[in-house]
Design an enzyme around this catalytic site. Structure first.
Site, PDB file in Angstrom:
ATOM      1  N   ASP A 133      36.993  41.965  34.667  1.00 39.93           N
ATOM      2  CA  ASP A 133      35.795  42.167  33.457  1.00 39.93           C
ATOM      3  C   ASP A 133      35.821  40.769  32.995  1.00 39.93           C
ATOM      4  O   ASP A 133      35.117  40.520  31.912  1.00 39.93           O
ATOM      5  CB  ASP A 133      36.227  43.155  32.473  1.00 39.93           C
ATOM      6  CG  ASP A 133      37.570  42.556  31.731  1.00 39.93           C
ATOM      7  OD1 ASP A 133      38.249  41.754  32.074  1.00 39.93           O
ATOM      8  OD2 ASP A 133      38.082  43.590  30.858  1.00 39.93           O
ATOM      9  N   HIS A 135      38.415  38.589  31.818  1.00 40.16           N
ATOM     10  CA  HIS A 135      39.269  38.129  31.099  1.00 40.16           C
ATOM     11  C   HIS A 135      40.253  37.084  31.606  1.00 40.16           C
ATOM     12  O   HIS A 135      40.446  37.101  32.604  1.00 40.16           O
ATOM     13  CB  HIS A 135      39.939  39.269  30.613  1.00 40.16           C
ATOM     14  CG  HIS A 135      41.105  39.931  31.204  1.00 40.16           C
ATOM     15  ND1 HIS A 135      40.993  41.180  31.793  1.00 40.16           N
ATOM     16  CD2 HIS A 135      42.217  39.440  31.647  1.00 40.16           C
ATOM     17  CE1 HIS A 135      42.036  41.609  32.330  1.00 40.16           C
ATOM     18  NE2 HIS A 135      42.887  40.516  32.434  1.00 40.16           N
ATOM     19  N   GLU A 140      39.983  39.716  26.250  1.00 40.23           N
ATOM     20  CA  GLU A 140      39.005  40.701  26.717  1.00 40.23           C
ATOM     21  C   GLU A 140      37.769  40.157  26.153  1.00 40.23           C
ATOM     22  O   GLU A 140      37.427  39.605  25.282  1.00 40.23           O
ATOM     23  CB  GLU A 140      39.305  42.176  26.230  1.00 40.23           C
ATOM     24  CG  GLU A 140      40.727  42.503  26.604  1.00 40.23           C
ATOM     25  CD  GLU A 140      40.704  43.093  28.235  1.00 40.23           C
ATOM     26  OE1 GLU A 140      40.017  42.461  28.856  1.00 40.23           O
ATOM     27  OE2 GLU A 140      41.414  43.741  28.558  1.00 40.23           O
TER      28      GLU A 140
HETATM   29  C1  GLP Z   1      46.560  40.393  33.726  1.00 38.70           C
HETATM   30  C2  GLP Z   1      47.115  39.247  33.198  1.00 38.70           C
HETATM   31  C3  GLP Z   1      46.015  37.874  33.494  1.00 38.70           C
HETATM   32  C4  GLP Z   1      45.522  38.084  34.817  1.00 38.70           C
HETATM   33  C5  GLP Z   1      44.894  39.402  35.414  1.00 38.70           C
HETATM   34  C6  GLP Z   1      44.321  39.493  36.750  1.00 38.70           C
HETATM   35  O1  GLP Z   1      45.640  41.106  33.011  1.00 38.70           O
HETATM   36  N1  GLP Z   1      47.049  39.136  31.840  1.00 38.70           N
HETATM   37  O2  GLP Z   1      46.487  36.870  33.222  1.00 38.70           O
HETATM   38  O3  GLP Z   1      44.833  36.887  35.412  1.00 38.70           O
HETATM   39  O4  GLP Z   1      45.949  40.481  35.223  1.00 38.70           O
HETATM   40  O5  GLP Z   1      45.404  40.019  37.582  1.00 38.70           O
HETATM   41  P1  GLP Z   1      45.693  39.826  39.069  1.00 38.70           P
HETATM   42  O6  GLP Z   1      46.014  38.390  39.159  1.00 38.70           O
HETATM   43  O7  GLP Z   1      46.720  40.793  39.460  1.00 38.70           O
HETATM   44  O8  GLP Z   1      44.470  40.238  39.560  1.00 38.70           O
END
Ligand code: GLP
Length: 257
Positions: A133, A135, A140
């Site tokens: 999304d 973030h 968020e």
């Molecule tokens: C979580 C973390 C973020 C990260 C995101 C994406 O929400 N708080 O810092 O960037 O996940 O995760 P992934 O790297 O597993 O796709």
């Protein structure tokens, strides 16, 4: 604008990110690394570990932490970072700071974390993943571009995305502590990584869309020193991909990543 580098795979991105970190740290007395969780930074940690550099004096600050998990929970970001970064990289666990989600002192946790980052002289290189999304950290959509470390409520989308680390979505906390977008913007260099087609829309919106609190990752457009490392799938919705390839292929020798 951010330097966008489209690489073949996550391993190649990890090597470039590790290289950028080590070259910057070589010029700094007491380097400070902003560490991230999720699957995205893992190849960077692996590349840093295999580079064999002595990182035992590097101070680290985590982007975020869940609120409401019991201390020592294996999916708390403190535990994840101990496992995935501190141990393999030979970091000093005492030099890793994670926002303090203890219930009794939660109200002042953000302020204390900001003070600790400032006392350490700020973050030299901040690693970032991006949520589907848009973030970054746990900021968020709708997060103020000037926000500082504080408690946030996670979206259902983020909890669904992160449910894979838990037995079910019900176990994913609803609240978190996260560095704000203003905090992240204060880091001296940002490295944003993204892999896979499910990140393509978020990457395109962050890199090329309007700067908006609706896409927290678009904060990178307000920062003068950003590297975006993406694989082909995550780059697939970028309108100017050919230009990024041209710029990278003809990058002057003296220009660093
Ligand atoms: C979580 C973390 C973020 C990260 C995101 C994406 O929400 N708080 O810092 O960037 O996940 O995760 P992934 O790297 O597993 O796709």
């Amino acid at each position: 604008m951010a330097e966008v580098v489209i690489v073949t795979d996550a391993e190649a991105a990890g090597r470039l990110a590790a290289d950028a970190i080590l070259r910057r740290f070589a010029r700094i007395d007491q380097p400070v690394l902003g560490v991230a969780t999720g699957s995205t930074p893992l190849t960077t940690y692996r590349a840093l570990a295999s580079a064999g550099a002595d990182l035992s004096g590097v101070r680290c600050f985590a982007l975020d932490e869940y609120v409401g998990l019991p201390e020592g929970h294996p999916e708390s970001y403190r535990a994840v970072l101990d496992r995935e970064a501190v141990e393999p990289l030979g970091l000093d666990p005492a030099l890793l700071a994670v926002p303090d989600a203890s219930p009794a002192t939660l109200a002042s946790a953000g302020e204390r974390y900001e003070a600790a980052i400032t006392a350490a002289g700020g973050v030299d290189v901040q690693l970032l993943g991006i949520g589907t999304d848009g973030h970054i950290g746990f900021n968020e959509p709708g997060s103020s571009l000037a926000s500082r470390t504080r408690v946030k409520t996670l979206t259902t989308q983020t909890r669904e995305d992160n449910a894979r680390f838990f037995d079910s979505i019900d176990q994913v906390p609803l609240h978190c502590l996260t560095q704000g977008l203003g905090t992240i913007r204060d880091a001296r260099h940002l490295v944003l990584l993204a892999f896979g087609a499910n990140k393509a829309a978020a990457v395109a919106a962050a890199v090329e869309g309007p700067v908006s609190s609706g896409v927290p990752g678009s904060l990178i457009q307000l920062h003068p020193s950003v590297t975006v490392l993406v694989d082909e799938a995550a780059a697939s919705e970028l309108q100017h991909a050919d230009y990024y390839r041209l710029a990278y292929a003809n990058k002057p020798e003296w220009q660093e990543l």
